[in-house]
Enzyme design. Sequence first.
Site, mmCIF file in Angstrom:
data_model
loop_
_atom_site.group_PDB
_atom_site.id
_atom_site.type_symbol
_atom_site.label_atom_id
_atom_site.label_comp_id
_atom_site.label_asym_id
_atom_site.label_seq_id
_atom_site.Cartn_x
_atom_site.Cartn_y
_atom_site.Cartn_z
ATOM 1 N N HIS A 49 14.087 -10.287 -6.702
ATOM 2 C CA HIS A 49 13.548 -9.598 -7.877
ATOM 3 C C HIS A 49 12.520 -8.549 -7.463
ATOM 4 O O HIS A 49 12.576 -7.388 -7.896
ATOM 5 C CB HIS A 49 12.911 -10.639 -8.803
ATOM 6 N N GLU A 50 11.569 -8.951 -6.605
ATOM 7 C CA GLU A 50 10.503 -8.042 -6.200
ATOM 8 C C GLU A 50 11.005 -6.941 -5.278
ATOM 9 O O GLU A 50 10.485 -5.817 -5.291
ATOM 10 C CB GLU A 50 9.371 -8.819 -5.530
ATOM 11 N N HIS A 77 12.058 -4.016 -7.150
ATOM 12 C CA HIS A 77 10.927 -3.202 -7.591
ATOM 13 C C HIS A 77 10.470 -2.254 -6.479
ATOM 14 O O HIS A 77 10.140 -1.092 -6.732
ATOM 15 C CB HIS A 77 9.757 -4.097 -8.016
ATOM 16 N N GLU A 131 12.721 -3.805 -15.066
ATOM 17 C CA GLU A 131 12.867 -5.254 -15.139
ATOM 18 C C GLU A 131 14.329 -5.660 -15.325
ATOM 19 O O GLU A 131 14.768 -6.684 -14.811
ATOM 20 C CB GLU A 131 12.013 -5.812 -16.270
#
Length: 530
Positions: A189-190, A193, A215
């Site tokens: 997930h990160e 980003h 997101e």
Amino acid sequence: MKIRADFWLLLARLAIMSFLLAGTFSCFLGGGGSDPSLDFEEIRVFNAQTLSGSWQTVTAHLRYVGTHCVVYVEENESARIPDSVIVEIGEAFDTRAFPVVKQYFGEPYDVDGNGKVILLLLDIQDGYTEGSGGYVAGYFDYSHMYAVSTFSYSNQADMIFLDTYPGLRTASGKIDPAAKEDLKLTLAHEFQHLVNYSEKVIKQKKSQMDTWINEGLSAAAEYLYLGKHVPWKIEYFNQVQYQFSLKGSYNPLKDANLWGQYFVSWGVWGDPLVNYSTVYLFFQWLRIQAEESSGSRPEIYKTILQDENSDYRAVVNAFNSYTGVSRTWKEIFMSWLFANLLNHPTGLYGYRNQLTDSEGKVAYLYPRIFCSLPSDTSGVYARSPYPPFSVSDTNAGKAFLLPGDAVYVQITEDKSLSDTSAIAYGSTDLSSEPTVGEGLYTGGEVLLASNIKGLFDGYVYSTDKLLTPGTTLDIGISTITPPASIILPRDLPKSMGTFRSKSIHQRPFPMDALLGTEEPAKSELSFVVH
């Protein structure tokens, strides 16, 4: 979601701390190349943020050097984390997270020129105590993508921060196997980003992507990393929607969908986990709609990220490119809202039977449907906690919708409706494809009213054309509900309520954008709810 009041105060303090990253892209460190002869420091001191917004220095030991990452562990934590666990985390990044994110999203900017992403495992200072509320599971902080001359606390490195306690181990030092798997999911997930910032801000020299798109792409990265659905995000949508009928009372936070909250107005009001569950569903629908006869095409995610736009237009352009049609944001968003209600096995208005639960069975969604609206204040729940509006007896029968909000209503009589500049209408009898736009809407059908603004603009739009207020003094639930024998998921947090089956583990909920504003805060944080 139930989080301690002091936890929310910490969030607020960090959210309002911002800084101006001035200058041109000449302030970025030179990089982009990889020198295999580079030696990594055995012990290195990093700067890291606490949840309160202050900075701390972290002395860390090098524990793993892999193909695409190096893993450092905080000195005080290093002896508590076995080599096998460090290797497992490093290999999860090297063999799964990195290639998946690179293929379907893009590449990270190599700030320090070492050809590897730094993973720093540390006990993130978030005020967590054993058995308390939320804690930070991990984060990407883009300030470290800059030179020290631009931001003095920069580590001058492309890196991700991951929590060790309680994100990996228990208070006694025992490794929690379920938490370890969740940590690896947080890693994917990160990393999206990090790649997202690299592509939009550094490479394109554009503004950061709107929070809900960033997101949504990270939610998609979780799915691609696992190779299957993240069950709680599907189940949470139904749990929140169905909660009123289970508990018999209304909670304005937990029943946020009752008022039409979705993901576009991220962080403005309601339950933040509604944002995460709905944006996950929307980006799954995008992937499924982009499919050819050979199957789904997750490449649509990279197309969204590489688009010159950083808002809803990037989604529109990618959707039209992959489906070969020309649809507006209104048409795309309304189609998805109807897909949640109808779940057709083919076409626009469903997930083509690809939305499956943990057992591989087709999962159905159950959006909340108004049967009637209260005719006076005795059944109206104030929305004063959600600026800038509230409900009173003068606007009973109206729906107040922020950009991206939507409500389903079982209308009581025939109505002639037409779209406004903000509100779009559509209806269905549940047995056929929906009717949208201007026309006569038949009583007994389910009417959809949506604020189809493609980005949050700070304005609330209302419609008094929804229905004539009924005679009941409370909000009713339609008969379109899950079967009575529904079993709620084991892996949702106990703080969300009492469940019919035992909770075996408190899963981390990535909640990076809680701190997001129109210009996102400098840290992208992942929170866990216990």
